[in-house]
Design a protein around this motif. Sequence first.
Motif, PDB file in Angstrom:
ATOM      1  N   PRO A 129     -24.327 -16.306   4.517  1.00  0.00           N
ATOM      2  CA  PRO A 129     -23.248 -17.307   5.348  1.00  0.00           C
ATOM      3  C   PRO A 129     -22.624 -18.037   4.617  1.00  0.00           C
ATOM      4  N   TRP A 130     -21.560 -18.826   4.951  1.00  0.00           N
ATOM      5  CA  TRP A 130     -20.598 -19.623   4.047  1.00  0.00           C
ATOM      6  C   TRP A 130     -21.293 -20.919   4.175  1.00  0.00           C
ATOM      7  N   ALA A 131     -22.408 -21.348   4.762  1.00  0.00           N
ATOM      8  CA  ALA A 131     -22.694 -22.822   5.072  1.00  0.00           C
ATOM      9  C   ALA A 131     -22.627 -23.784   4.007  1.00  0.00           C
ATOM     10  N   LEU A 132     -23.278 -23.370   2.680  1.00  0.00           N
ATOM     11  CA  LEU A 132     -23.050 -24.158   1.429  1.00  0.00           C
ATOM     12  C   LEU A 132     -21.633 -24.386   0.881  1.00  0.00           C
ATOM     13  N   ALA A 133     -20.855 -23.252   0.794  1.00  0.00           N
ATOM     14  CA  ALA A 133     -19.626 -23.415   0.216  1.00  0.00           C
ATOM     15  C   ALA A 133     -18.524 -24.064   1.282  1.00  0.00           C
ATOM     16  N   LYS A 134     -18.777 -24.342   2.570  1.00  0.00           N
ATOM     17  CA  LYS A 134     -18.107 -24.831   3.427  1.00  0.00           C
ATOM     18  C   LYS A 134     -18.436 -26.132   3.893  1.00  0.00           C
ATOM     19  N   GLY A 135     -19.545 -26.373   3.761  1.00  0.00           N
ATOM     20  CA  GLY A 135     -20.321 -27.523   4.624  1.00  0.00           C
ATOM     21  C   GLY A 135     -21.039 -28.565   3.779  1.00  0.00           C
ATOM     22  N   PHE A 136     -20.839 -28.489   2.494  1.00  0.00           N
ATOM     23  CA  PHE A 136     -21.243 -29.668   1.508  1.00  0.00           C
ATOM     24  C   PHE A 136     -20.578 -31.001   1.778  1.00  0.00           C
ATOM     25  N   ASP A 137     -21.326 -32.257   1.482  1.00  0.00           N
ATOM     26  CA  ASP A 137     -20.848 -33.487   1.787  1.00  0.00           C
ATOM     27  C   ASP A 137     -19.436 -33.688   1.408  1.00  0.00           C
ATOM     28  N   GLY A 138     -18.494 -34.389   1.990  1.00  0.00           N
ATOM     29  CA  GLY A 138     -17.220 -34.494   1.796  1.00  0.00           C
ATOM     30  C   GLY A 138     -16.297 -33.251   2.063  1.00  0.00           C
ATOM     31  N   SER A 139     -16.733 -32.050   2.580  1.00  0.00           N
ATOM     32  CA  SER A 139     -16.035 -30.943   2.581  1.00  0.00           C
ATOM     33  C   SER A 139     -15.127 -30.857   4.042  1.00  0.00           C
ATOM     34  N   ALA A 140     -15.336 -32.063   4.662  1.00  0.00           N
ATOM     35  CA  ALA A 140     -14.611 -32.150   6.030  1.00  0.00           C
ATOM     36  C   ALA A 140     -13.987 -33.741   6.066  1.00  0.00           C
ATOM     37  N   CYS A 141     -13.018 -33.511   5.333  1.00  0.00           N
ATOM     38  CA  CYS A 141     -12.126 -34.799   5.144  1.00  0.00           C
ATOM     39  C   CYS A 141     -11.086 -34.816   6.338  1.00  0.00           C
ATOM     40  N   VAL A 142     -10.921 -36.078   7.052  1.00  0.00           N
ATOM     41  CA  VAL A 142     -10.026 -36.315   7.969  1.00  0.00           C
ATOM     42  C   VAL A 142      -9.608 -37.822   8.056  1.00  0.00           C
ATOM     43  N   ILE A 143      -8.326 -38.054   8.370  1.00  0.00           N
ATOM     44  CA  ILE A 143      -7.922 -39.376   8.839  1.00  0.00           C
ATOM     45  C   ILE A 143      -8.744 -39.846  10.169  1.00  0.00           C
ATOM     46  N   ARG A 144      -9.261 -40.959  10.003  1.00  0.00           N
ATOM     47  CA  ARG A 144     -10.167 -41.504  10.990  1.00  0.00           C
ATOM     48  C   ARG A 144      -9.532 -41.664  12.239  1.00  0.00           C
ATOM     49  N   GLU A 145      -8.243 -42.338  12.249  1.00  0.00           N
ATOM     50  CA  GLU A 145      -7.641 -42.677  13.214  1.00  0.00           C
ATOM     51  C   GLU A 145      -6.703 -41.522  13.921  1.00  0.00           C
ATOM     52  N   PHE A 146      -7.140 -40.906  15.146  1.00  0.00           N
ATOM     53  CA  PHE A 146      -6.440 -39.805  15.647  1.00  0.00           C
ATOM     54  C   PHE A 146      -5.085 -40.562  16.583  1.00  0.00           C
ATOM     55  N   ILE A 147      -4.345 -39.698  16.636  1.00  0.00           N
ATOM     56  CA  ILE A 147      -3.107 -39.731  17.532  1.00  0.00           C
ATOM     57  C   ILE A 147      -3.506 -39.582  18.965  1.00  0.00           C
ATOM     58  N   PRO A 148      -2.983 -40.171  19.823  1.00  0.00           N
ATOM     59  CA  PRO A 148      -3.330 -39.728  21.242  1.00  0.00           C
ATOM     60  C   PRO A 148      -2.500 -38.644  21.601  1.00  0.00           C
ATOM     61  N   VAL A 149      -2.865 -37.513  22.227  1.00  0.00           N
ATOM     62  CA  VAL A 149      -2.448 -36.298  22.719  1.00  0.00           C
ATOM     63  C   VAL A 149      -1.083 -36.657  23.385  1.00  0.00           C
ATOM     64  N   GLY A 150      -0.645 -37.824  23.983  1.00  0.00           N
ATOM     65  CA  GLY A 150       0.508 -37.968  24.685  1.00  0.00           C
ATOM     66  C   GLY A 150       1.925 -38.042  23.622  1.00  0.00           C
ATOM     67  N   LYS A 151       1.474 -38.430  22.380  1.00  0.00           N
ATOM     68  CA  LYS A 151       2.319 -38.609  21.340  1.00  0.00           C
ATOM     69  C   LYS A 151       3.050 -37.198  20.769  1.00  0.00           C
ATOM     70  N   PHE A 152       2.365 -35.965  21.291  1.00  0.00           N
ATOM     71  CA  PHE A 152       2.747 -34.617  20.936  1.00  0.00           C
ATOM     72  C   PHE A 152       2.811 -33.805  22.283  1.00  0.00           C
ATOM     73  N   PRO A 153       3.979 -34.115  23.124  1.00  0.00           N
ATOM     74  CA  PRO A 153       4.003 -33.402  24.303  1.00  0.00           C
ATOM     75  C   PRO A 153       3.835 -32.055  24.293  1.00  0.00           C
ATOM     76  N   ASP A 154       4.331 -31.326  22.960  1.00  0.00           N
ATOM     77  CA  ASP A 154       4.423 -29.898  23.027  1.00  0.00           C
ATOM     78  C   ASP A 154       3.366 -29.384  21.839  1.00  0.00           C
ATOM     79  N   PRO A 155       2.253 -28.922  22.237  1.00  0.00           N
ATOM     80  CA  PRO A 155       1.328 -28.408  21.181  1.00  0.00           C
ATOM     81  C   PRO A 155       1.746 -27.326  20.378  1.00  0.00           C
ATOM     82  N   THR A 156       2.679 -26.701  20.818  1.00  0.00           N
ATOM     83  CA  THR A 156       3.071 -25.510  19.966  1.00  0.00           C
ATOM     84  C   THR A 156       4.268 -25.835  19.200  1.00  0.00           C
ATOM     85  N   LYS A 157       4.468 -27.393  18.928  1.00  0.00           N
ATOM     86  CA  LYS A 157       5.497 -27.785  18.047  1.00  0.00           C
ATOM     87  C   LYS A 157       5.154 -29.179  17.259  1.00  0.00           C
ATOM     88  N   ILE A 158       3.790 -29.001  16.726  1.00  0.00           N
ATOM     89  CA  ILE A 158       3.309 -30.081  15.769  1.00  0.00           C
ATOM     90  C   ILE A 158       3.439 -29.622  14.294  1.00  0.00           C
TER      91      ILE A 158
END
Length: 222
Positions: free
Chosen positions: A119-148
């Motif tokens: 499995p890929w667990a070590l290669a994909k799951g180490f500390d820091g491997s899932a970076c993300v901007i903490r503040e999410f944009i509410p779904v309503g700001k992107f009315p069309d999910p096929t055009k983001i």
Amino acid sequence: NAGVFMQNILLNNNLIPVNNIFCIARSYAENLEELGKVRNSSPVVFLKPKSALHFGDSPVKLPHNSNEIYYEAELVIVLGKGGKNLSSKEALDCIAGYSIGLDLTAKDWQTDARKQGLPWALAKGFDGSACVIREFIPVGKFPDPTKITFDMYLNGQLRQHGDTSFLLYSLADIISFLSHYFTLECGDLIYTGTPPGAGLLSANDRISLHLGEQCGEFLMAC
Ligand code: MG
């Protein structure tokens, strides 16, 4: 690491505890061409542990025993509700917000695992491997999910441009597919796969991620 105990994202000024972290691979045709892979008959799915989350508050400490850390900029979904065996329509209603993140991979570890059929667990799951901007944009700001669209810069240079209109599986189909195997819940994150241009990282690299009005920086340390 206090961050481990603060695995909450922000949406509409509310903290939402992160539940599971699902990741989709090989979801853009052009990225498949780059990798020399063919389209799978269904989405390729793997998971990361919550301990892999990194919100960019401090530099990302790259694992010292890997010589090949790759970045992949990806649109990240947070679910506001979940369920089981969802239709695509029901799945779409589960999206609460969007952010942009980095799926980091230790390619050398992944190559070793692949050779041994492990499995890929070590290669994909180490500390820091899932970076993300903490503040999410509410779904309503992107009315069309096929055009983001989203952009990723490495040390000031544009390296990746994503556009959900080029996804092989729509966001709704991805969520519906997952729900046939996993009971989805509020707080689940889904990394939706990377467009072309993923590449190698070095210490002191600075990545900036842009989605709509949102942008965030991630500094790599060794
Ligand atoms: Mg990825």
